[in-house]
Design an enzyme around this catalytic site. Structure first.
Site, PDB file in Angstrom:
ATOM      1  CE1 TYR A  82      -4.417  -0.226  -0.186  1.00  0.00           C
ATOM      2  CE2 TYR A  82      -4.068  -2.076   1.318  1.00  0.00           C
ATOM      3  CZ  TYR A  82      -4.877  -1.374   0.439  1.00  0.00           C
ATOM      4  OH  TYR A  82      -6.151  -1.816   0.184  1.00  0.00           O
ATOM      5  CD  GLU A  84      -3.817   3.981   0.397  1.00  0.00           C
ATOM      6  OE1 GLU A  84      -2.751   3.468   0.808  1.00  0.00           O
ATOM      7  OE2 GLU A  84      -4.926   3.443   0.518  1.00  0.00           O
ATOM      8  CG  ASP A 259      -8.723  11.503 -23.017  1.00  0.00           C
ATOM      9  OD1 ASP A 259      -7.715  10.807 -23.230  1.00  0.00           O
ATOM     10  OD2 ASP A 259      -9.810  11.019 -22.628  1.00  0.00           O
ATOM     11  CB  THR A 288      -4.709   4.750 -21.681  1.00  0.00           C
ATOM     12  OG1 THR A 288      -4.580   4.957 -23.095  1.00  0.00           O
ATOM     13  CG2 THR A 288      -6.152   4.932 -21.270  1.00  0.00           C
ATOM     14  CE  LYS A 291      -7.581   3.786 -25.401  1.00  0.00           C
ATOM     15  NZ  LYS A 291      -7.581   3.890 -23.934  1.00  0.00           N
ATOM     16  NE  ARG A 297      -6.961  -2.854 -20.045  1.00  0.00           N
ATOM     17  CZ  ARG A 297      -7.485  -2.404 -21.193  1.00  0.00           C
ATOM     18  NH1 ARG A 297      -6.914  -2.729 -22.343  1.00  0.00           N
ATOM     19  NH2 ARG A 297      -8.545  -1.651 -21.193  1.00  0.00           N
TER      20      ARG A 297
END
Length: 495
Positions: A82, A84, A259, A288, A291, A297
């Protein structure tokens, strides 16, 4: 990886088109054996997916093949931590290695795109857009409100002040490209959260040319006065002049957000430069990392220094714990994209799209905007008497993987559609060139010409059911197999 041989037709070290002998092959075999010892159905589904991808013409514009190095990076114990927060400012102890991973990924992103700041935590493109939206709201709405009240943070607000701020958050305006013109559902489409967050309007394309009319965008922005002007697309087969869009944003006092999820690889590969490169012109750029960029991903936000502190609040503002293993894979893929070989690949993607479009046009297909100058082509299949859903399904029967997509002013809506979207990134990774893409165009037209709508019980043409003429699927698959055999996917990898 030193145990691989990269053919001249592919790019970078150990791409999907490479010959995977030695260590890479052993790594995948061992991994699947371990998986199978716990849940054999998952191991088998993984093997089946490789077999399916090897045997089909993958033309979905938003898909690609990641390198073995990128794929292997995701399967590590970096997943177990973790983290964060941000580098050096975590809410959990023991994050020094995740700090390294995130720092390296962000460094590669900044250098690759020439960005002032990069945030590599988003799990997807939608997450990246949410981070950007809320960063803009924080920067343009929350911070000015706090300054006016003489407060340092929202926790110091009274309930009445907080209610006022919440109302302001929920009544901001955004102007983005409409879905049927080629925009993305996260640019204000009502069923998406973006359409619920903002008072939203869309700009379309010129009805005759089907291209962006910048004067019309300017007029819409002047009338609507949005807080955010959004550019970028998922099914627009042309380049965008981002310098003009920034002028429009500045004129109405809007934050300019781009975008570039679909065409990030063409930006990284220096196919899009100058006014067509969004990074020098936008306040924030989202993308992203798969692509056309050919990574794992995931998502990413690039921003000017002005917006960096607000973007850094992405976790926990709208994101959960960042995925350390995926950030590591982003770092690997971004390092690959910084090589000259990737620039060669990106140019080939654009060149192959031109060939594909030309091959379709020469055989009578109708294309939105009449062609392409990026990585994708949008076929209006209504000229074949089909809906997009019928065309997509018939092509899949023949081993050609595409996706249906709306065309401007689509009479069939966003579900059945009148279009099919195709792209060149994946097959270019496999080594396809001009000759193969012209042959692909021939196969596509043959399938579409051989497909007819099936009638409903009422005797009228349906929008979903279809009939593909006998023998077409078989001969298409045979022709595809010949090309695919000459450009094997992950050659040498036998599982």
């Amino acid at each position: 990886m030193t145990d691989t041989l990269t053919p001249a037709t592919t790019t970078g070290p150990a791409t999907a088109g490479s010959d995977l002998s030695g260590a890479a092959t052993q790594a995948y075999r061992s991994a699947l054996e371990v998986i199978a010892s716990v849940e054999p159905r998952i191991a088998e589904a993984t093997r089946a997916e490789l077999a399916d991808q090897r045997s089909s013409l993958k033309l979905i514009a938003s898909e690609n093949y990641a390198s073995p190095a990128t794929l292997l990076t995701m399967g590590t114990w970096l997943s177990d931590k973790y983290a964060e927060g941000t580098v050096g400012h975590r809410f959990y102890a023991g994050c020094q290695n995740i700090d390294t991973v995130e720092s390296v990924a962000a460094e590669h992103a900044r250098e690759l795109f020439g960005a002032e700041y990069a945030y590599v935590q988003p799990h997807s493109g939608i997450d990246a857009n949410l981070v950007a939206f809320w960063a803009i709201l924080a920067h343009r709405v929350e911070l000015p409100e706090l300054a006016e009240l003489g407060l340092k943070n929202i926790n110091e607000m009274t309930e009445a002040q907080w209610e006022t701020l919440r109302h302001k958050f929920g009544n901001q305006r955004a102007l983005g490209m409409s879905l049927d013109a080629g925009g993305h559902l996260t640019h204000g489409f009502r069923p998406n959260i973006s359409g619920k967050m903002f008072h939203q309007r869309s700009y379309g394309t010129d009805p005759q040319t089907q291209r962006i009319d910048y004067d019309a965008v300017r007029a819409a922005a002047r009338e609507f006065k949005p807080l955010i002007l959004i550019a970028g697309y998922s099914a627009y087969p042309r380049r965008v002049n981002f310098a003009k869009m920034r002028e429009i944003a500045d004129e109405v006092g809007a934050t300019f957000m781009v975008d570039m999820a679909h065409f990030a690889g063409l930006v990284a590969g220096k196919v899009f430069t100058g006014d067509e490169d969004p990074v020098p012109h936008a306040h924030l750029v989202t993308t992203t990392t798969h692509k056309s960029l050919r990574g794992p991903r995931g998502g990413m936000v690039l921003a000017t220094e002005e917006y960096a502190p607000s973007v850094d609040r992405g976790c926990p503002m709208v994101l959960g714990g960042p995925l350390g293993n995926v950030m590591a894979a982003k770092a690997v893929a971004l390092a690959e994209a910084r090589t000259p070989a990737f620039q060669t690949y990106a140019q080939a993607v654009a060149d192959n799209a031109q060939t594909l479009a030309g091959g379709l046009l020469s055989r009578g297909a109708q294309l939105v905007t009449g062609g392409t100058d990026n990585h994708l082509v949008l076929i209006d299949v209504s000229s074949f008497g089909l809906t997009g859903r019928q065309a997509e399904s018939a092509l899949l029967d023949a081993g050609i993987v595409t996706n249906r997509n709306a065309v401007p002013a689509d009479p069939n809506g966003a579900w059945y559609t009148s279009g099919v979207r195709i792209g060149t990134p994946a097959l270019t990774t496999r080594g396809f060139g001009a000759a193969e893409f012209d042959r692909v165009a021939e196969l596509i037209v043959d399938v579409l010409e051989s497909t007819s709508p099936a009638t409903t019980a009422a005797g009228t043409p349906g929008k979903a059911k279809y009939v593909l003429a006998d023998g077409v699927a078989e001969r298409t698959k045979a022709a595809s197999a010949e090309m695919l055999g000459a450009h094997p996917l992950y050659a040498g990898l036998e599982l």
